[in-house]
Design an enzyme around this catalytic site. Structure first.
Site, short mmCIF file in Angstrom:
data_model
loop_
_atom_site.label_atom_id
_atom_site.label_comp_id
_atom_site.label_asym_id
_atom_site.label_seq_id
_atom_site.Cartn_x
_atom_site.Cartn_y
_atom_site.Cartn_z
N SER A 121 94.78 110.00 69.03
CA SER A 121 94.92 108.30 69.88
C SER A 121 95.44 107.40 69.17
CB SER A 121 93.48 108.38 70.27
OG SER A 121 92.57 108.16 69.25
N HIS A 142 99.40 112.66 74.52
CA HIS A 142 97.74 111.42 74.83
C HIS A 142 97.06 111.94 75.84
CE1 HIS A 142 95.47 107.81 74.40
NE2 HIS A 142 94.82 108.69 73.64
N GLU A 154 100.35 109.91 77.66
CA GLU A 154 101.13 109.21 76.87
C GLU A 154 101.86 110.41 75.86
OE1 GLU A 154 99.14 104.37 75.26
OE2 GLU A 154 98.48 105.98 74.69
N ASN A 192 95.85 102.11 73.81
CA ASN A 192 94.62 102.06 72.33
C ASN A 192 94.90 101.03 71.41
OD1 ASN A 192 92.62 103.82 73.80
ND2 ASN A 192 93.40 105.06 71.56
#
Length: 604
Positions: A121, A142, A154, A192
Protein backbone atom coordinates in the site's frame (compact mmCIF):
# COMPACT_ATOMS: atom_id res chain seq x y z
CA UNK A 1 -6.80 -11.29 -25.90
CA UNK A 2 -6.25 -11.26 -22.10
CA UNK A 3 -4.74 -14.37 -20.63
CA UNK A 4 -6.92 -16.66 -18.55
CA UNK A 5 -5.98 -16.93 -14.87
CA UNK A 6 -7.16 -20.31 -13.63
CA UNK A 7 -4.92 -20.74 -10.61
CA UNK A 8 -3.43 -17.98 -8.50
CA UNK A 9 -1.24 -17.92 -5.42
CA UNK A 10 -1.52 -15.66 -2.38
CA UNK A 11 1.46 -15.28 -0.06
CA UNK A 12 0.64 -14.15 3.47
CA UNK A 13 -2.72 -14.95 5.10
CA UNK A 14 -3.24 -12.10 7.51
CA UNK A 15 -6.45 -10.08 7.32
CA UNK A 16 -5.54 -8.67 3.92
CA UNK A 17 -4.18 -11.87 2.40
CA UNK A 18 -7.09 -14.00 3.60
CA UNK A 19 -9.47 -11.40 2.16
CA UNK A 20 -7.75 -11.59 -1.24
CA UNK A 21 -7.99 -15.40 -1.15
CA UNK A 22 -11.73 -15.04 -0.54
CA UNK A 23 -12.14 -12.62 -3.46
CA UNK A 24 -10.58 -15.05 -5.93
CA UNK A 25 -12.25 -18.17 -4.59
CA UNK A 26 -15.67 -16.44 -4.59
CA UNK A 27 -15.20 -15.80 -8.29
CA UNK A 28 -14.39 -19.37 -9.28
CA UNK A 29 -10.59 -19.12 -9.31
CA UNK A 30 -8.50 -21.85 -7.67
CA UNK A 31 -6.15 -20.42 -5.04
CA UNK A 32 -2.94 -21.73 -3.49
CA UNK A 33 -2.80 -19.98 -0.11
CA UNK A 34 0.71 -19.94 1.33
CA UNK A 35 2.10 -19.18 4.76
CA UNK A 36 5.46 -19.56 6.48
CA UNK A 37 4.39 -22.20 9.06
CA UNK A 38 1.57 -24.54 9.99
CA UNK A 39 0.54 -22.23 12.84
CA UNK A 40 0.34 -19.22 10.54
CA UNK A 41 -1.55 -21.32 8.00
CA UNK A 42 -4.10 -22.30 10.65
CA UNK A 43 -4.63 -18.65 11.58
CA UNK A 44 -5.18 -17.76 7.93
CA UNK A 45 -7.66 -20.60 7.47
CA UNK A 46 -9.53 -19.45 10.58
CA UNK A 47 -9.66 -15.87 9.28
CA UNK A 48 -11.17 -17.04 6.00
CA UNK A 49 -13.67 -19.26 7.81
CA UNK A 50 -14.83 -16.42 10.09
CA UNK A 51 -15.30 -14.09 7.13
CA UNK A 52 -17.32 -16.53 5.06
CA UNK A 53 -19.40 -17.65 8.05
CA UNK A 54 -20.28 -13.99 8.74
CA UNK A 55 -21.30 -13.60 5.11
CA UNK A 56 -23.59 -16.65 5.41
CA UNK A 57 -25.08 -15.34 8.67
CA UNK A 58 -25.85 -12.00 7.00
CA UNK A 59 -27.46 -13.67 4.00
CA UNK A 60 -24.75 -12.46 1.62
CA UNK A 61 -23.43 -15.93 0.80
CA UNK A 62 -25.26 -19.23 0.48
CA UNK A 63 -23.97 -22.19 2.47
CA UNK A 64 -23.34 -24.21 -0.70
CA UNK A 65 -21.40 -21.30 -2.21
CA UNK A 66 -19.34 -21.02 0.96
CA UNK A 67 -18.46 -24.70 0.84
CA UNK A 68 -17.57 -24.43 -2.86
CA UNK A 69 -15.41 -21.40 -2.09
CA UNK A 70 -13.43 -23.31 0.53
CA UNK A 71 -13.00 -26.28 -1.82
CA UNK A 72 -11.13 -23.99 -4.26
CA UNK A 73 -8.47 -23.05 -1.68
CA UNK A 74 -5.35 -25.18 -1.27
CA UNK A 75 -3.55 -24.21 1.96
CA UNK A 76 0.20 -24.86 1.82
CA UNK A 77 3.35 -24.06 3.77
CA UNK A 78 6.24 -22.70 1.72
CA UNK A 79 6.64 -20.88 -1.59
CA UNK A 80 7.51 -24.06 -3.53
CA UNK A 81 3.75 -24.80 -3.69
CA UNK A 82 3.41 -21.91 -6.18
CA UNK A 83 5.36 -23.51 -9.01
CA UNK A 84 2.33 -23.92 -11.31
CA UNK A 85 0.22 -20.80 -10.70
CA UNK A 86 -0.53 -18.11 -13.30
CA UNK A 87 -0.33 -15.18 -10.88
CA UNK A 88 1.06 -14.65 -7.39
CA UNK A 89 -0.09 -11.86 -5.08
CA UNK A 90 2.14 -11.11 -2.11
CA UNK A 91 0.39 -9.74 1.01
CA UNK A 92 3.03 -9.87 3.75
CA UNK A 93 3.87 -7.02 6.19
CA UNK A 94 5.06 -3.68 4.76
CA UNK A 95 8.81 -4.33 4.97
CA UNK A 96 10.84 -3.82 1.83
CA UNK A 97 13.55 -6.32 2.78
CA UNK A 98 10.96 -9.04 3.44
CA UNK A 99 9.08 -8.41 0.21
CA UNK A 100 12.27 -8.40 -1.85
CA UNK A 101 13.37 -11.74 -0.37
CA UNK A 102 9.98 -13.24 -1.22
CA UNK A 103 10.03 -11.91 -4.77
CA UNK A 104 13.52 -13.24 -5.36
CA UNK A 105 12.33 -16.66 -4.23
CA UNK A 106 9.14 -16.43 -6.32
CA UNK A 107 11.29 -15.58 -9.34
CA UNK A 108 13.11 -18.88 -8.79
CA UNK A 109 10.02 -21.00 -8.07
CA UNK A 110 7.38 -19.75 -10.52
CA UNK A 111 7.03 -20.42 -14.23
CA UNK A 112 8.72 -17.84 -16.51
CA UNK A 113 5.34 -16.51 -17.66
CA UNK A 114 3.85 -16.11 -14.16
CA UNK A 115 2.93 -12.55 -13.21
CA UNK A 116 4.21 -11.47 -9.80
CA UNK A 117 2.08 -8.90 -7.97
CA UNK A 118 2.46 -7.08 -4.66
CA UNK A 119 -0.40 -5.80 -2.54
CA UNK A 120 1.86 -3.15 -0.98
CA UNK A 121 0.00 0.00 0.00
CA UNK A 122 2.99 2.31 0.23
CA UNK A 123 6.30 0.74 -0.82
CA UNK A 124 7.83 1.23 -4.25
CA UNK A 125 6.77 -1.53 -6.62
CA UNK A 126 9.91 -0.76 -8.62
CA UNK A 127 12.13 -1.41 -5.59
CA UNK A 128 10.41 -4.76 -5.13
CA UNK A 129 10.54 -5.71 -8.81
CA UNK A 130 14.32 -5.38 -9.14
CA UNK A 131 14.76 -8.31 -6.77
CA UNK A 132 13.64 -10.50 -9.70
CA UNK A 133 14.96 -11.29 -13.18
CA UNK A 134 11.53 -10.44 -14.61
CA UNK A 135 10.73 -6.83 -13.52
CA UNK A 136 8.61 -6.42 -16.66
CA UNK A 137 6.19 -8.98 -15.18
CA UNK A 138 5.90 -7.34 -11.76
CA UNK A 139 2.92 -5.14 -10.96
CA UNK A 140 1.16 -3.70 -7.94
CA UNK A 141 -2.35 -4.96 -7.15
CA UNK A 142 -3.45 -2.93 -4.15
CA UNK A 143 -6.69 -4.30 -2.70
CA UNK A 144 -8.44 -2.45 0.11
CA UNK A 145 -9.59 -3.83 3.44
CA UNK A 146 -11.95 -5.65 3.68
CA UNK A 147 -11.03 -7.04 0.27
CA UNK A 148 -14.29 -8.97 -0.31
CA UNK A 149 -16.31 -5.77 0.21
CA UNK A 150 -14.24 -2.87 -1.16
CA UNK A 151 -14.64 -2.43 -4.90
CA UNK A 152 -11.39 -0.66 -5.77
CA UNK A 153 -8.07 -2.14 -6.86
CA UNK A 154 -5.15 0.16 -7.61
CA UNK A 155 -3.15 -1.34 -10.48
CA UNK A 156 0.37 0.05 -10.10
CA UNK A 157 2.71 -0.11 -13.09
CA UNK A 158 6.42 0.60 -12.94
CA UNK A 159 8.43 2.16 -15.74
CA UNK A 160 9.26 -1.33 -17.04
CA UNK A 161 5.99 -3.21 -16.43
CA UNK A 162 4.90 -4.71 -19.76
CA UNK A 163 1.73 -3.26 -21.27
CA UNK A 164 0.20 -6.72 -21.74
CA UNK A 165 0.72 -7.46 -18.04
CA UNK A 166 -1.22 -4.33 -17.13
CA UNK A 167 -3.96 -5.23 -19.63
CA UNK A 168 -4.22 -8.75 -18.25
CA UNK A 169 -4.55 -7.72 -14.60
CA UNK A 170 -7.06 -5.00 -15.51
CA UNK A 171 -9.20 -7.65 -17.21
CA UNK A 172 -8.79 -9.86 -14.15
CA UNK A 173 -10.03 -7.08 -11.87
CA UNK A 174 -13.16 -6.76 -14.02
CA UNK A 175 -13.70 -10.53 -13.76
CA UNK A 176 -13.50 -10.22 -9.97
CA UNK A 177 -16.16 -7.50 -9.99
CA UNK A 178 -13.65 -4.83 -9.00
CA UNK A 179 -13.10 -1.34 -10.38
CA UNK A 180 -9.46 -0.75 -11.23
CA UNK A 181 -7.55 2.51 -11.33
CA UNK A 182 -4.23 2.18 -13.15
CA UNK A 183 -1.50 4.49 -11.91
CA UNK A 184 2.25 4.91 -11.86
CA UNK A 185 4.53 3.85 -9.02
CA UNK A 186 4.50 6.60 -6.40
CA UNK A 187 4.52 6.52 -2.59
CA UNK A 188 1.01 5.94 -1.26
CA UNK A 189 -0.51 5.68 -4.75
CA UNK A 190 -3.85 7.57 -4.76
CA UNK A 191 -5.92 6.51 -1.78
CA UNK A 192 -3.25 6.19 0.90
CA UNK A 193 -1.44 9.31 -0.26
CA UNK A 194 -4.64 11.25 0.43
CA UNK A 195 -5.94 9.25 3.38
CA UNK A 196 -2.95 8.98 5.68
CA UNK A 197 -2.06 12.65 5.83
CA UNK A 198 -5.60 13.22 7.11
CA UNK A 199 -5.34 10.36 9.63
CA UNK A 200 -1.97 11.57 10.91
CA UNK A 201 -3.35 15.09 11.34
CA UNK A 202 -6.26 13.71 13.38
CA UNK A 203 -3.81 11.95 15.72
CA UNK A 204 -1.88 15.20 16.15
CA UNK A 205 -5.13 16.98 17.02
CA UNK A 206 -5.85 14.34 19.67
CA UNK A 207 -2.26 14.28 20.92
CA UNK A 208 -2.27 18.04 21.57
CA UNK A 209 -5.63 17.70 23.39
CA UNK A 210 -7.36 20.06 21.02
CA UNK A 211 -10.34 17.70 21.00
CA UNK A 212 -11.25 14.34 22.48
CA UNK A 213 -11.12 11.14 20.45
CA UNK A 214 -14.92 10.97 20.49
CA UNK A 215 -15.31 14.57 19.34
CA UNK A 216 -12.81 14.14 16.50
CA UNK A 217 -14.49 10.99 15.25
CA UNK A 218 -18.02 12.33 15.66
CA UNK A 219 -17.05 15.57 13.91
CA UNK A 220 -15.80 13.78 10.80
CA UNK A 221 -18.71 11.32 10.68
CA UNK A 222 -21.49 13.85 11.21
CA UNK A 223 -19.83 17.00 9.90
CA UNK A 224 -17.70 15.48 7.16
CA UNK A 225 -20.14 12.76 6.12
CA UNK A 226 -17.48 10.04 6.40
CA UNK A 227 -18.31 6.40 7.22
CA UNK A 228 -15.85 6.25 10.15
CA UNK A 229 -13.98 8.70 12.30
CA UNK A 230 -10.21 8.87 11.71
CA UNK A 231 -9.13 7.42 15.06
CA UNK A 232 -11.56 4.50 14.83
CA UNK A 233 -10.31 3.91 11.27
CA UNK A 234 -6.70 3.82 12.46
CA UNK A 235 -7.69 1.20 15.03
CA UNK A 236 -9.28 -0.84 12.24
CA UNK A 237 -6.28 -0.56 9.92
CA UNK A 238 -3.83 -1.24 12.75
CA UNK A 239 -1.49 1.33 14.22
CA UNK A 240 1.58 -0.71 13.30
CA UNK A 241 0.47 -0.89 9.67
CA UNK A 242 -0.38 2.81 9.71
CA UNK A 243 3.00 3.68 11.17
CA UNK A 244 4.81 1.76 8.42
CA UNK A 245 2.72 3.37 5.68
CA UNK A 246 3.28 6.88 7.04
CA UNK A 247 6.97 6.29 7.56
CA UNK A 248 7.37 4.99 3.99
CA UNK A 249 5.39 7.87 2.54
CA UNK A 250 7.49 10.37 4.49
CA UNK A 251 10.80 8.86 3.38
CA UNK A 252 9.87 8.23 -0.24
CA UNK A 253 7.19 10.85 -0.87
CA UNK A 254 9.12 14.11 -0.57
CA UNK A 255 9.50 14.21 3.23
CA UNK A 256 6.29 16.12 3.76
CA UNK A 257 6.14 16.69 7.52
CA UNK A 258 2.44 15.92 7.52
CA UNK A 259 3.34 12.31 6.68
CA UNK A 260 5.94 12.00 9.44
CA UNK A 261 4.21 9.70 11.97
CA UNK A 262 3.19 11.61 15.08
CA UNK A 263 5.12 10.58 18.21
CA UNK A 264 1.94 9.20 19.74
CA UNK A 265 1.55 6.58 16.99
CA UNK A 266 5.11 5.37 17.52
CA UNK A 267 4.61 5.23 21.29
CA UNK A 268 1.39 3.26 20.97
CA UNK A 269 2.98 0.77 18.57
CA UNK A 270 5.90 0.31 20.95
CA UNK A 271 3.46 -0.30 23.81
CA UNK A 272 1.57 -2.91 21.78
CA UNK A 273 -1.57 -0.77 21.46
CA UNK A 274 -2.21 -1.67 17.83
CA UNK A 275 -5.97 -1.16 17.57
CA UNK A 276 -8.71 -3.72 17.19
CA UNK A 277 -6.36 -6.63 16.59
CA UNK A 278 -4.68 -6.16 19.99
CA UNK A 279 -7.88 -5.19 21.81
CA UNK A 280 -6.75 -1.64 22.46
CA UNK A 281 -5.67 1.36 20.41
CA UNK A 282 -7.28 4.76 20.54
CA UNK A 283 -10.30 2.90 21.88
CA UNK A 284 -10.60 -0.23 24.02
CA UNK A 285 -12.33 -3.28 22.56
CA UNK A 286 -14.17 -6.20 24.12
CA UNK A 287 -11.37 -8.56 23.12
CA UNK A 288 -8.59 -8.71 20.50
CA UNK A 289 -10.13 -8.69 17.04
CA UNK A 290 -13.53 -7.53 18.26
CA UNK A 291 -15.18 -4.45 16.72
CA UNK A 292 -17.13 -3.77 19.94
CA UNK A 293 -15.87 -0.71 21.84
CA UNK A 294 -16.10 -0.90 25.62
CA UNK A 295 -15.78 1.96 28.14
CA UNK A 296 -12.34 2.87 29.45
CA UNK A 297 -10.77 5.67 31.49
CA UNK A 298 -11.13 8.10 28.59
CA UNK A 299 -14.81 7.45 27.95
CA UNK A 300 -16.80 10.62 28.67
CA UNK A 301 -19.69 10.60 31.08
CA UNK A 302 -22.99 9.92 29.34
CA UNK A 303 -24.48 13.34 29.95
CA UNK A 304 -25.95 15.75 27.44
CA UNK A 305 -26.97 19.39 27.97
CA UNK A 306 -30.71 19.74 28.27
CA UNK A 307 -32.81 21.98 26.08
CA UNK A 308 -32.92 25.64 27.07
CA UNK A 309 -35.62 26.70 24.74
CA UNK A 310 -37.99 26.16 21.97
CA UNK A 311 -41.53 25.71 23.01
CA UNK A 312 -40.52 23.55 25.98
CA UNK A 313 -37.64 25.66 27.38
CA UNK A 314 -36.20 24.12 30.56
CA UNK A 315 -34.06 26.12 32.91
CA UNK A 316 -30.81 24.76 34.28
CA UNK A 317 -28.31 26.23 36.69
CA UNK A 318 -25.63 26.34 34.01
CA UNK A 319 -27.13 27.33 30.66
CA UNK A 320 -29.16 30.49 30.23
CA UNK A 321 -32.72 30.04 29.00
CA UNK A 322 -33.19 30.90 25.33
CA UNK A 323 -36.63 31.33 23.74
CA UNK A 324 -36.07 33.99 21.06
CA UNK A 325 -33.31 33.83 18.46
CA UNK A 326 -32.12 36.51 16.06
CA UNK A 327 -30.62 35.42 12.71
CA UNK A 328 -28.62 37.97 10.73
CA UNK A 329 -27.87 37.27 7.07
CA UNK A 330 -29.46 36.40 3.73
CA UNK A 331 -27.34 33.59 2.29
CA UNK A 332 -27.89 29.85 2.25
CA UNK A 333 -26.60 29.36 5.80
CA UNK A 334 -28.87 32.08 7.22
CA UNK A 335 -31.86 30.70 5.32
CA UNK A 336 -31.19 27.17 6.55
CA UNK A 337 -30.80 28.29 10.15
CA UNK A 338 -34.03 30.30 10.15
CA UNK A 339 -35.85 27.10 9.23
CA UNK A 340 -33.90 24.93 11.66
CA UNK A 341 -34.58 27.18 14.66
CA UNK A 342 -38.25 27.76 13.78
CA UNK A 343 -38.90 24.04 13.36
CA UNK A 344 -37.29 23.41 16.75
CA UNK A 345 -39.82 25.68 18.45
CA UNK A 346 -37.87 28.92 18.83
CA UNK A 347 -39.29 32.34 18.08
CA UNK A 348 -37.06 33.60 15.27
CA UNK A 349 -36.35 37.17 14.18
CA UNK A 350 -34.68 37.08 10.74
CA UNK A 351 -32.78 40.28 9.95
CA UNK A 352 -31.19 40.82 6.55
CA UNK A 353 -29.78 44.28 7.20
CA UNK A 354 -31.30 45.94 4.12
CA UNK A 355 -33.72 48.84 4.16
CA UNK A 356 -36.67 46.50 3.62
CA UNK A 357 -37.14 42.90 4.70
CA UNK A 358 -36.01 40.58 1.91
CA UNK A 359 -38.76 38.64 0.20
CA UNK A 360 -36.19 36.20 -1.14
CA UNK A 361 -35.22 34.58 2.17
CA UNK A 362 -38.83 34.24 3.33
CA UNK A 363 -39.84 32.66 0.03
CA UNK A 364 -36.89 30.25 0.22
CA UNK A 365 -37.79 29.18 3.77
CA UNK A 366 -41.45 28.74 2.84
CA UNK A 367 -40.51 26.68 -0.24
CA UNK A 368 -38.21 24.47 1.84
CA UNK A 369 -40.94 23.85 4.42
CA UNK A 370 -43.41 23.04 1.65
CA UNK A 371 -40.94 20.49 0.30
CA UNK A 372 -40.71 18.99 3.79
CA UNK A 373 -44.48 18.54 3.83
CA UNK A 374 -44.40 16.98 0.35
CA UNK A 375 -41.72 14.51 1.49
CA UNK A 376 -43.66 13.66 4.64
CA UNK A 377 -40.94 15.06 6.93
CA UNK A 378 -43.43 17.34 8.71
CA UNK A 379 -47.14 17.99 8.72
CA UNK A 380 -48.87 21.00 7.19
CA UNK A 381 -49.77 22.11 10.72
CA UNK A 382 -46.12 21.96 11.81
CA UNK A 383 -45.12 23.93 8.73
CA UNK A 384 -47.67 26.62 9.50
CA UNK A 385 -46.56 26.74 13.15
CA UNK A 386 -42.92 27.12 12.12
CA UNK A 387 -43.77 29.97 9.73
CA UNK A 388 -45.82 31.67 12.47
CA UNK A 389 -42.74 31.73 14.70
CA UNK A 390 -40.69 33.71 12.16
CA UNK A 391 -40.63 37.50 12.05
CA UNK A 392 -38.93 39.16 9.07
CA UNK A 393 -37.08 42.44 9.56
CA UNK A 394 -34.51 44.72 7.98
CA UNK A 395 -33.59 46.46 11.23
CA UNK A 396 -30.86 45.31 13.59
CA UNK A 397 -32.50 47.45 16.27
CA UNK A 398 -35.25 44.85 16.62
CA UNK A 399 -32.69 42.44 18.09
CA UNK A 400 -32.78 44.35 21.37
CA UNK A 401 -34.94 41.76 23.13
CA UNK A 402 -33.71 38.42 21.73
CA UNK A 403 -31.87 35.86 23.90
CA UNK A 404 -29.41 34.67 21.23
CA UNK A 405 -28.06 36.24 18.05
CA UNK A 406 -26.54 34.06 15.31
CA UNK A 407 -24.60 35.89 12.59
CA UNK A 408 -24.41 34.33 9.13
CA UNK A 409 -23.10 37.12 6.90
CA UNK A 410 -20.28 36.94 4.33
CA UNK A 411 -16.88 35.55 5.39
CA UNK A 412 -15.18 38.94 5.65
CA UNK A 413 -13.58 39.86 8.97
CA UNK A 414 -14.17 43.60 8.80
CA UNK A 415 -17.86 43.16 8.05
CA UNK A 416 -18.33 40.70 10.91
CA UNK A 417 -16.47 42.94 13.35
CA UNK A 418 -18.61 45.95 12.39
CA UNK A 419 -21.76 43.85 12.85
CA UNK A 420 -20.71 42.58 16.27
CA UNK A 421 -19.85 46.10 17.41
CA UNK A 422 -23.43 47.09 16.49
CA UNK A 423 -24.88 44.04 18.22
CA UNK A 424 -22.91 44.94 21.34
CA UNK A 425 -24.67 48.29 21.41
CA UNK A 426 -28.14 46.93 20.64
CA UNK A 427 -28.47 43.66 22.55
CA UNK A 428 -29.27 43.39 26.23
CA UNK A 429 -26.57 42.24 28.70
CA UNK A 430 -25.96 38.50 28.85
CA UNK A 431 -27.20 37.74 25.33
CA UNK A 432 -25.15 35.06 23.61
CA UNK A 433 -23.61 36.34 20.36
CA UNK A 434 -22.57 33.60 17.92
CA UNK A 435 -20.77 33.68 14.58
CA UNK A 436 -21.15 30.90 12.01
CA UNK A 437 -17.71 31.57 10.51
CA UNK A 438 -15.99 28.51 9.07
CA UNK A 439 -12.51 29.99 8.81
CA UNK A 440 -12.07 33.36 10.57
CA UNK A 441 -10.68 33.70 14.13
CA UNK A 442 -13.63 33.97 16.49
CA UNK A 443 -11.58 35.95 19.00
CA UNK A 444 -11.07 38.74 16.48
CA UNK A 445 -14.83 38.99 16.07
CA UNK A 446 -15.38 38.81 19.84
CA UNK A 447 -12.94 41.62 20.58
CA UNK A 448 -15.03 43.99 18.48
CA UNK A 449 -17.44 43.91 21.45
CA UNK A 450 -17.18 44.83 25.12
CA UNK A 451 -18.55 41.41 26.06
CA UNK A 452 -16.14 38.82 24.60
CA UNK A 453 -17.17 36.33 27.31
CA UNK A 454 -20.57 36.12 25.61
CA UNK A 455 -19.19 35.48 22.11
CA UNK A 456 -18.45 32.11 20.54
CA UNK A 457 -18.59 30.28 17.24
CA UNK A 458 -21.43 28.02 16.11
CA UNK A 459 -20.20 26.34 12.95
CA UNK A 460 -22.91 24.41 11.13
CA UNK A 461 -21.14 22.35 8.44
CA UNK A 462 -22.71 22.66 4.99
CA UNK A 463 -25.43 21.73 4.09
CA UNK A 464 -26.82 23.36 7.22
CA UNK A 465 -30.24 21.76 7.06
CA UNK A 466 -28.92 18.18 6.84
CA UNK A 467 -25.66 17.91 8.79
CA UNK A 468 -26.47 16.86 12.38
CA UNK A 469 -23.28 18.44 13.80
CA UNK A 470 -22.46 21.83 15.29
CA UNK A 471 -18.93 22.85 16.27
CA UNK A 472 -19.10 25.04 19.37
CA UNK A 473 -15.98 27.20 19.20
CA UNK A 474 -14.85 28.83 22.40
CA UNK A 475 -12.21 31.52 22.57
CA UNK A 476 -9.88 32.27 25.49
CA UNK A 477 -12.57 34.71 26.72
CA UNK A 478 -15.72 32.60 26.20
CA UNK A 479 -17.42 31.85 29.52
CA UNK A 480 -18.41 28.37 30.64
CA UNK A 481 -22.01 29.60 30.86
CA UNK A 482 -21.95 30.73 27.22
CA UNK A 483 -20.56 27.35 26.13
CA UNK A 484 -23.19 25.46 28.14
CA UNK A 485 -25.96 27.63 26.71
CA UNK A 486 -24.77 27.01 23.17
CA UNK A 487 -24.60 23.24 23.75
CA UNK A 488 -28.10 23.22 25.20
CA UNK A 489 -29.53 25.22 22.30
CA UNK A 490 -27.92 22.85 19.80
CA UNK A 491 -29.36 19.89 21.71
CA UNK A 492 -32.80 21.48 21.34
CA UNK A 493 -32.16 21.63 17.59
CA UNK A 494 -31.47 17.89 17.62
CA UNK A 495 -27.80 18.46 16.81
CA UNK A 496 -24.70 16.80 18.21
CA UNK A 497 -22.09 19.27 19.46
CA UNK A 498 -18.32 19.15 19.41
CA UNK A 499 -16.61 21.72 21.62
CA UNK A 500 -13.24 22.94 20.35
CA UNK A 501 -10.80 25.81 20.63
CA UNK A 502 -10.53 28.81 18.35
CA UNK A 503 -8.13 27.52 15.71
CA UNK A 504 -8.34 27.86 11.95
CA UNK A 505 -10.73 25.29 10.51
CA UNK A 506 -11.82 24.03 13.94
CA UNK A 507 -12.08 20.21 13.70
CA UNK A 508 -13.95 19.42 10.49
CA UNK A 509 -12.42 21.93 8.09
CA UNK A 510 -8.94 21.61 9.59
CA UNK A 511 -8.99 17.91 8.72
CA UNK A 512 -11.09 18.02 5.56
CA UNK A 513 -9.59 20.82 3.49
CA UNK A 514 -5.91 19.79 3.53
CA UNK A 515 -7.09 16.44 2.15
CA UNK A 516 -9.00 18.25 -0.60
CA UNK A 517 -5.98 20.44 -1.32
CA UNK A 518 -3.77 17.34 -1.58
CA UNK A 519 -6.17 15.91 -4.15
CA UNK A 520 -5.82 19.09 -6.23
CA UNK A 521 -2.03 18.82 -6.03
CA UNK A 522 -2.22 15.20 -7.20
CA UNK A 523 -4.31 16.26 -10.19
CA UNK A 524 -2.01 19.21 -10.85
CA UNK A 525 1.00 16.87 -10.97
CA UNK A 526 -0.71 14.79 -13.66
CA UNK A 527 -0.60 11.65 -11.51
CA UNK A 528 -4.28 10.78 -11.87
CA UNK A 529 -7.47 12.19 -13.34
CA UNK A 530 -10.40 13.81 -11.52
CA UNK A 531 -12.51 10.69 -12.05
CA UNK A 532 -9.77 8.27 -10.96
CA UNK A 533 -9.09 10.20 -7.76
CA UNK A 534 -12.79 10.45 -6.92
CA UNK A 535 -13.25 6.73 -7.68
CA UNK A 536 -10.28 5.83 -5.50
CA UNK A 537 -11.65 7.62 -2.45
CA UNK A 538 -15.21 6.42 -2.95
CA UNK A 539 -14.49 2.80 -3.75
CA UNK A 540 -11.21 2.34 -1.86
CA UNK A 541 -11.99 4.27 1.32
CA UNK A 542 -15.79 4.14 1.37
CA UNK A 543 -16.19 7.91 1.17
CA UNK A 544 -19.68 8.98 0.05
CA UNK A 545 -18.22 11.28 -2.63
CA UNK A 546 -14.75 12.00 -3.97
CA UNK A 547 -12.72 15.14 -3.18
CA UNK A 548 -13.47 16.93 -6.46
CA UNK A 549 -17.20 16.39 -6.05
CA UNK A 550 -16.87 17.97 -2.60
CA UNK A 551 -14.88 20.92 -3.91
CA UNK A 552 -17.37 21.65 -6.69
CA UNK A 553 -20.27 21.44 -4.22
CA UNK A 554 -18.66 23.64 -1.55
CA UNK A 555 -17.33 26.15 -4.07
CA UNK A 556 -13.72 26.55 -5.11
CA UNK A 557 -13.60 30.13 -3.83
CA UNK A 558 -14.90 29.06 -0.42
CA UNK A 559 -12.43 26.17 -0.36
CA UNK A 560 -9.56 28.47 -1.30
CA UNK A 561 -10.48 30.90 1.48
CA UNK A 562 -10.49 28.14 4.09
CA UNK A 563 -7.21 26.70 2.84
CA UNK A 564 -5.59 30.13 2.93
CA UNK A 565 -6.70 30.60 6.54
CA UNK A 566 -5.20 27.24 7.51
CA UNK A 567 -1.92 28.14 5.83
CA UNK A 568 -1.79 31.63 7.36
CA UNK A 569 -2.18 30.25 10.86
CA UNK A 570 0.17 27.26 10.66
CA UNK A 571 2.67 28.29 7.94
CA UNK A 572 3.09 24.64 7.06
CA UNK A 573 4.34 24.46 3.43
CA UNK A 574 2.12 21.45 2.73
CA UNK A 575 -0.95 23.55 3.58
CA UNK A 576 -0.27 26.24 0.96
CA UNK A 577 -3.20 26.32 -1.49
CA UNK A 578 -2.53 24.35 -4.68
CA UNK A 579 -1.80 26.77 -7.54
CA UNK A 580 -4.38 25.00 -9.71
CA UNK A 581 -7.08 25.83 -7.15
CA UNK A 582 -6.07 29.48 -7.19
CA UNK A 583 -6.01 29.58 -10.99
CA UNK A 584 -9.48 28.08 -11.32
CA UNK A 585 -10.90 30.60 -8.85
CA UNK A 586 -9.24 33.44 -10.76
CA UNK A 587 -10.81 32.11 -13.96
CA UNK A 588 -14.25 32.11 -12.36
CA UNK A 589 -14.56 28.30 -12.32
CA UNK A 590 -16.08 28.17 -8.85
CA UNK A 591 -17.92 24.85 -8.95
CA UNK A 592 -21.57 23.89 -9.34
CA UNK A 593 -23.04 27.31 -8.76
CA UNK A 594 -20.87 28.78 -11.54
CA UNK A 595 -21.55 25.89 -13.93
CA UNK A 596 -17.93 24.81 -13.98
CA UNK A 597 -15.28 23.81 -11.49
CA UNK A 598 -13.21 20.66 -11.71
CA UNK A 599 -16.08 19.29 -13.79
CA UNK A 600 -18.45 20.94 -16.27
CA UNK A 601 -21.91 21.27 -14.69
CA UNK A 602 -23.62 23.27 -17.40
CA UNK A 603 -25.42 20.27 -18.85
CA UNK A 604 -26.50 18.78 -15.53
Amino acid sequence: MAREFTRVGVVGLGTMGAGIVEVFARNGVDVVAVEISEAALARGRATLTRSTDRAVAKGKLAEDDRDALHSRVDFQVGLDALHAVDLVIEAVPERLDLKRRIFAELDRVCRPDTILATNTSSLSVTDISVATQRPQQVVGLHFFNPAPVMKLVEVVRTVVTAADVVDDVEALCARLGKVDVTIDDRAGFIANALLFGYLNHAVSMFETRYATREDIDVAMKLGGGLPMGPLALLDLIGLDTSYEILNTMYRHGGRDRRHAPTPLIRQMVTAGLLGRKSGRGFYTYEKPGSPKVVPDEQTPAATQPESTGGSAGSELAGPVAVTTVGLVGVGAIATGLVEVFARAGYEVLSVDGDTEPSAGISETVRASLDEGVARGDLSAADRDAALARITWSASLEQLADVDLVVEAVAEELGGKQALFARLDEICKPGVLLATTTSSLPVIEVAMATRRPADVLGLHFPDPTARRPLVEVVRTVHTSAEATATAQAVCAALGRTTVVCGDRAGFVVNALLFPYLNDAVRMLEAGYASVDDIDHAMKLGCGYPVGPFAVLDAVGLDVSLGIQRSLYREQREPGLAPAPLLEHLVTAGHLGRRAGRGFRDHTGR
